[in-house]
Design an enzyme around this catalytic site. Structure first.
Site, PDB file in Angstrom:
ATOM      1  N   ASP A 116       4.463 -31.221  24.286  1.00 49.28           N
ATOM      2  CA  ASP A 116       5.673 -31.156  23.461  1.00 49.28           C
ATOM      3  C   ASP A 116       5.501 -30.045  22.434  1.00 49.28           C
ATOM      4  OD1 ASP A 116       8.193 -32.925  22.382  1.00 49.28           O
ATOM      5  OD2 ASP A 116       7.058 -32.036  20.731  1.00 49.28           O
ATOM      6  N   HIS A 123      16.612 -29.551  18.069  1.00 47.99           N
ATOM      7  CA  HIS A 123      15.574 -30.053  17.173  1.00 47.99           C
ATOM      8  C   HIS A 123      16.125 -30.921  16.039  1.00 47.99           C
ATOM      9  CE1 HIS A 123      11.212 -28.814  15.958  1.00 47.99           C
ATOM     10  NE2 HIS A 123      11.402 -30.104  15.868  1.00 47.99           N
ATOM     11  N   LEU A 129       1.336 -42.835  14.604  1.00 47.78           N
ATOM     12  CA  LEU A 129       0.069 -43.283  14.015  1.00 47.78           C
ATOM     13  C   LEU A 129       0.012 -43.111  12.496  1.00 47.78           C
ATOM     14  CD1 LEU A 129      -2.439 -41.879  16.679  1.00 47.78           C
ATOM     15  CD2 LEU A 129      -1.209 -44.060  16.668  1.00 47.78           C
ATOM     16  N   TYR A 168       7.460 -24.066  16.152  1.00 48.92           N
ATOM     17  CA  TYR A 168       6.028 -24.345  16.047  1.00 48.92           C
ATOM     18  C   TYR A 168       5.211 -23.056  16.212  1.00 48.92           C
ATOM     19  CZ  TYR A 168       7.258 -29.291  16.893  1.00 48.92           C
ATOM     20  OH  TYR A 168       7.796 -30.554  16.842  1.00 48.92           O
ATOM     21  N   SER A 217      16.791 -34.368  19.137  1.00 46.65           N
ATOM     22  CA  SER A 217      15.736 -34.869  18.266  1.00 46.65           C
ATOM     23  C   SER A 217      16.321 -35.074  16.870  1.00 46.65           C
ATOM     24  CB  SER A 217      14.586 -33.856  18.212  1.00 46.65           C
ATOM     25  OG  SER A 217      13.550 -34.294  17.362  1.00 46.65           O
ATOM     26  N   GLN A 263      14.318 -37.773  20.195  1.00 43.57           N
ATOM     27  CA  GLN A 263      12.964 -37.813  19.641  1.00 43.57           C
ATOM     28  C   GLN A 263      13.054 -38.003  18.131  1.00 43.57           C
ATOM     29  OE1 GLN A 263       9.494 -34.597  19.125  1.00 43.57           O
ATOM     30  NE2 GLN A 263      10.002 -34.945  21.283  1.00 43.57           N
ATOM     31  N   THR A 291       1.985 -37.842  20.245  1.00 47.82           N
ATOM     32  CA  THR A 291       0.896 -37.841  19.288  1.00 47.82           C
ATOM     33  C   THR A 291      -0.119 -36.777  19.647  1.00 47.82           C
ATOM     34  OG1 THR A 291      -0.684 -39.281  18.125  1.00 47.82           O
ATOM     35  CG2 THR A 291      -0.455 -39.591  20.513  1.00 47.82           C
TER      36      THR A 291
END
Length: 269
Positions: free
Chosen positions: A46, A105, A188, A51, A135, A157, A231
């Site tokens: 992903d 996004h 997490l 990014y 997302s 997402q 993750t």
């Protein structure tokens, strides 16, 4: 692989866990970390336009020796250019002829959500993106999109972990109703960024009882909620643990205990 594949509403299939690259490229070596994830059995990468690590993701995919069709690739339009230009740039950066899943996004990137979605549908219809989704969309954003949609988004997402479960429940329920898969990023957070909160107690007790780690319990919780976790970790052992977490089955009492603790919020401590 213990994480069951997920069938999307356009009949395509997505792996049940993804390796996120948001933190890679910020002092982290994305090529090495992705190769490590692939070797562990996580074959869903992903990434996103902003990014700035799509080229490295492409290198890792090519260097892996794994057939392209066996690696599921997600990237996102982050509003840095038009959707059409951005998509072509992402293909070029990744060195790929198609993307498995292309996402908007965030709804705030669209001056006009219906028009944005029409541009996404053109890419889907061209075959250069097998699936399209969104997302960080809220219920109202999706309602506006669905009013004009020819193709229903396959995923949404969103940020998803026990401390935000209660506030995310409306979008979770709406997406279930519309057959839109929820991808859960940052699942997490309670152990990586917010240790010491109310969730620690039930998650720690469950982990000790099952002989697993706390992050594995949180991934099993996210899976039990019907989401696809996104993750990452630079540590080989942790990534291997993520894969093994797909075999964990929490009891209804376990899930309820985590839900209750998460509902208290981190600030409640």
């Amino acid at each position: 692989m213990p994480w069951d594949a997920v069938k999307l509403n356009d009949e395509n299939v997505m792996p049940g866990i993804a390796y996120g690259t948001w933190r890679t490229g910020k002092g982290q070596p994305p090529v090495d970390s992705l190769k490590q994830a692939f070797a562990a059995g996580i074959l869903h990468v992903d990434t996103a336009q902003n990014y700035t690590n799509e080229p490295e993701a492409g290198i890792a995919i090519r260097d892996s020796g794994i057939p392209r069709e066996n690696i599921f690739v997600t990237t996102k339009w982050s509003g840095l250019d038009s959707i059409a230009n951005s998509f072509q740039n992402s293909l070029n950066n990744l060195g790929l002829s198609y993307i498995d899943l292309y996402l908007i996004h965030g709804a705030e990137l669209c001056d006009d959500i219906p028009q944005c979605w029409k541009e996404m549908e053109k890419i889907k219809d061209s075959g250069r993106a097998k699936s399209i989704g969104v997302s960080n969309f809220e219920v109202q954003d999706l309602q506006e999109l669905l009013a004009v949609a020819k193709h229903v988004p396959v995923v949404n997402q969103i940020l998803f972990h026990p401390y935000v479960y209660k506030q995310q429940l409306p979008i979770l329920e709406f997406c279930v109703e519309k057959d839109i898969v929820i991808e859960a990023y940052s699942p997490l957070i309670p152990v990586t960024k917010r240790p010491g909160g109310p969730v620690d107690k039930p998650v720690s007790e469950i982990a000790q009882r099952l002989g697993v780690s706390m992050d594995q319990v949180l991934l099993a919780w996210a899976k039990a909620k019907g989401t696809v976790p996104v993750t990452m970790s630079m540590k080989k052992e942790r990534v291997q643990g993520y894969v093994k977490a797909g075999d964990l089955v929490l009891s209804p009492a376990d899930i309820a205990a985590i839900d209750e603790a998460g509902g208290k919020g981190f600030q409640a401590l």
